[in-house]
Design a protein around this motif. Structure first.
Motif, PDB file in Angstrom:
ATOM      1  N   TRP A  31       0.802  -1.222   0.000  1.00  0.00           N
ATOM      2  CA  TRP A  31       0.000   0.000   0.000  1.00  0.00           C
ATOM      3  C   TRP A  31       0.829   1.263   0.000  1.00  0.00           C
ATOM      4  N   ARG A  32       1.994   1.246   0.657  1.00  0.00           N
ATOM      5  CA  ARG A  32       2.821   2.450   0.653  1.00  0.00           C
ATOM      6  C   ARG A  32       3.333   2.752  -0.745  1.00  0.00           C
ATOM      7  N   ARG A  33       3.652   1.719  -1.500  1.00  0.00           N
ATOM      8  CA  ARG A  33       4.114   1.935  -2.873  1.00  0.00           C
ATOM      9  C   ARG A  33       2.961   2.441  -3.753  1.00  0.00           C
ATOM     10  N   VAL A  34       1.787   1.931  -3.516  1.00  0.00           N
ATOM     11  CA  VAL A  34       0.614   2.398  -4.268  1.00  0.00           C
ATOM     12  C   VAL A  34       0.345   3.871  -3.938  1.00  0.00           C
ATOM     13  N   ALA A  35       0.498   4.236  -2.680  1.00  0.00           N
ATOM     14  CA  ALA A  35       0.255   5.621  -2.273  1.00  0.00           C
ATOM     15  C   ALA A  35       1.215   6.589  -2.953  1.00  0.00           C
ATOM     16  N   TRP A  36       2.469   6.181  -3.160  1.00  0.00           N
ATOM     17  CA  TRP A  36       3.417   7.051  -3.857  1.00  0.00           C
ATOM     18  C   TRP A  36       2.982   7.316  -5.284  1.00  0.00           C
ATOM     19  N   GLN A  37       2.332   6.375  -5.896  1.00  0.00           N
ATOM     20  CA  GLN A  37       1.911   6.560  -7.276  1.00  0.00           C
ATOM     21  C   GLN A  37       0.661   7.420  -7.392  1.00  0.00           C
ATOM     22  N   LEU A  38      -0.015   7.656  -6.288  1.00  0.00           N
ATOM     23  CA  LEU A  38      -1.173   8.546  -6.313  1.00  0.00           C
ATOM     24  C   LEU A  38      -0.766  10.014  -6.397  1.00  0.00           C
ATOM     25  N   THR A  39       0.486  10.310  -6.045  1.00  0.00           N
ATOM     26  CA  THR A  39       0.959  11.697  -6.068  1.00  0.00           C
ATOM     27  C   THR A  39       0.792  12.346  -7.441  1.00  0.00           C
ATOM     28  N   PRO A  40       1.284  11.717  -8.528  1.00  0.00           N
ATOM     29  CA  PRO A  40       1.074  12.363  -9.838  1.00  0.00           C
ATOM     30  C   PRO A  40      -0.395  12.441 -10.231  1.00  0.00           C
ATOM     31  N   LEU A  41      -1.182  11.470  -9.789  1.00  0.00           N
ATOM     32  CA  LEU A  41      -2.606  11.500 -10.132  1.00  0.00           C
ATOM     33  C   LEU A  41      -3.337  12.614  -9.394  1.00  0.00           C
ATOM     34  N   LEU A  42      -2.861  12.980  -8.214  1.00  0.00           N
ATOM     35  CA  LEU A  42      -3.487  14.067  -7.459  1.00  0.00           C
ATOM     36  C   LEU A  42      -3.254  15.426  -8.110  1.00  0.00           C
ATOM     37  N   VAL A  43      -2.108  15.592  -8.758  1.00  0.00           N
ATOM     38  CA  VAL A  43      -1.819  16.878  -9.400  1.00  0.00           C
ATOM     39  C   VAL A  43      -2.250  16.896 -10.870  1.00  0.00           C
ATOM     40  N   LEU A  44      -2.798  15.804 -11.343  1.00  0.00           N
ATOM     41  CA  LEU A  44      -3.185  15.687 -12.744  1.00  0.00           C
ATOM     42  C   LEU A  44      -4.141  16.784 -13.223  1.00  0.00           C
ATOM     43  N   PRO A  45      -5.151  17.196 -12.435  1.00  0.00           N
ATOM     44  CA  PRO A  45      -6.050  18.246 -12.933  1.00  0.00           C
ATOM     45  C   PRO A  45      -5.339  19.574 -13.233  1.00  0.00           C
ATOM     46  N   TRP A  46      -4.259  19.868 -12.531  1.00  0.00           N
ATOM     47  CA  TRP A  46      -3.548  21.124 -12.735  1.00  0.00           C
ATOM     48  C   TRP A  46      -2.344  20.961 -13.668  1.00  0.00           C
ATOM     49  N   ALA A  47      -1.918  19.735 -13.897  1.00  0.00           N
ATOM     50  CA  ALA A  47      -0.687  19.486 -14.641  1.00  0.00           C
ATOM     51  C   ALA A  47      -0.779  19.908 -16.099  1.00  0.00           C
ATOM     52  N   GLY A  48      -1.968  20.009 -16.652  1.00  0.00           N
ATOM     53  CA  GLY A  48      -2.108  20.423 -18.040  1.00  0.00           C
ATOM     54  C   GLY A  48      -1.591  21.820 -18.304  1.00  0.00           C
ATOM     55  N   GLY A  49      -1.609  22.683 -17.302  1.00  0.00           N
ATOM     56  CA  GLY A  49      -1.121  24.046 -17.446  1.00  0.00           C
ATOM     57  C   GLY A  49       0.327  24.216 -17.020  1.00  0.00           C
ATOM     58  N   TRP A  50       0.947  23.190 -16.514  1.00  0.00           N
ATOM     59  CA  TRP A  50       2.332  23.255 -16.055  1.00  0.00           C
ATOM     60  C   TRP A  50       3.294  22.948 -17.195  1.00  0.00           C
ATOM     61  N   PRO A  51       4.528  23.393 -17.066  1.00  0.00           N
ATOM     62  CA  PRO A  51       5.533  23.005 -18.057  1.00  0.00           C
ATOM     63  C   PRO A  51       5.827  21.500 -17.959  1.00  0.00           C
ATOM     64  N   PRO A  52       6.125  20.860 -19.071  1.00  0.00           N
ATOM     65  CA  PRO A  52       6.395  19.419 -19.047  1.00  0.00           C
ATOM     66  C   PRO A  52       7.521  19.016 -18.092  1.00  0.00           C
ATOM     67  N   LEU A  53       8.517  19.866 -17.922  1.00  0.00           N
ATOM     68  CA  LEU A  53       9.625  19.537 -17.031  1.00  0.00           C
ATOM     69  C   LEU A  53       9.158  19.442 -15.581  1.00  0.00           C
ATOM     70  N   LEU A  54       8.236  20.290 -15.173  1.00  0.00           N
ATOM     71  CA  LEU A  54       7.707  20.246 -13.815  1.00  0.00           C
ATOM     72  C   LEU A  54       6.882  18.981 -13.594  1.00  0.00           C
ATOM     73  N   VAL A  55       6.092  18.603 -14.570  1.00  0.00           N
ATOM     74  CA  VAL A  55       5.307  17.368 -14.471  1.00  0.00           C
ATOM     75  C   VAL A  55       6.243  16.163 -14.400  1.00  0.00           C
ATOM     76  N   ALA A  56       7.294  16.164 -15.210  1.00  0.00           N
ATOM     77  CA  ALA A  56       8.267  15.067 -15.175  1.00  0.00           C
ATOM     78  C   ALA A  56       8.973  15.013 -13.826  1.00  0.00           C
ATOM     79  N   ALA A  57       9.236  16.153 -13.212  1.00  0.00           N
ATOM     80  CA  ALA A  57       9.869  16.173 -11.891  1.00  0.00           C
ATOM     81  C   ALA A  57       8.947  15.584 -10.825  1.00  0.00           C
ATOM     82  N   VAL A  58       7.660  15.889 -10.891  1.00  0.00           N
ATOM     83  CA  VAL A  58       6.698  15.312  -9.936  1.00  0.00           C
ATOM     84  C   VAL A  58       6.628  13.794 -10.111  1.00  0.00           C
TER      85      VAL A  58
END
Length: 88
Positions: A31-58
């Motif tokens: 579950w801890r490993r699954v929780a780490w993968q939720l991080t990019p999914l949580l920022v997904l609604p805002w990631a469309g307006g971010w630069p690709p490098l910032l999304v890749a860093a997340v």
């Protein structure tokens, strides 16, 4: 939108495969490993307006947490537990 799918798709497939492998080997969901993968999914609604490098860093941060942070209980047993039958 294509670059967003490209950046998130590969690491998501990796994490899904890793979790399924741990589940198949030890019947324990990490579950801890699954929780780490939720991080990019949580920022997904805002990631469309971010630069690709910032999304890749997340995504890279989430993958680093997925790989390097211990998953708590042991995911796999040491060695293989081979059961021998009396027939063979």
């Amino acid at each position: 939108m294509r670059w967003l799918v490209l950046i998130l798709g590969g690491p998501t497939l990796f994490a899904l495969g890793r979790v399924l492998f741990a589940l198949l080997v030890s019947w324990v969901v990490p579950w801890r490993r699954v929780a780490w993968q939720l991080t990019p999914l949580l920022v997904l609604p805002w990631a469309g307006g971010w630069p690709p490098l910032l999304v890749a860093a997340v995504v890279a941060l989430a993958l680093a947490g997925h790989i390097f942070v211990p998953a708590g209980d042991r995911e796999t047993a040491p060695g293989l537990n081979v059961r021998r039958t009396e027939d063979g």
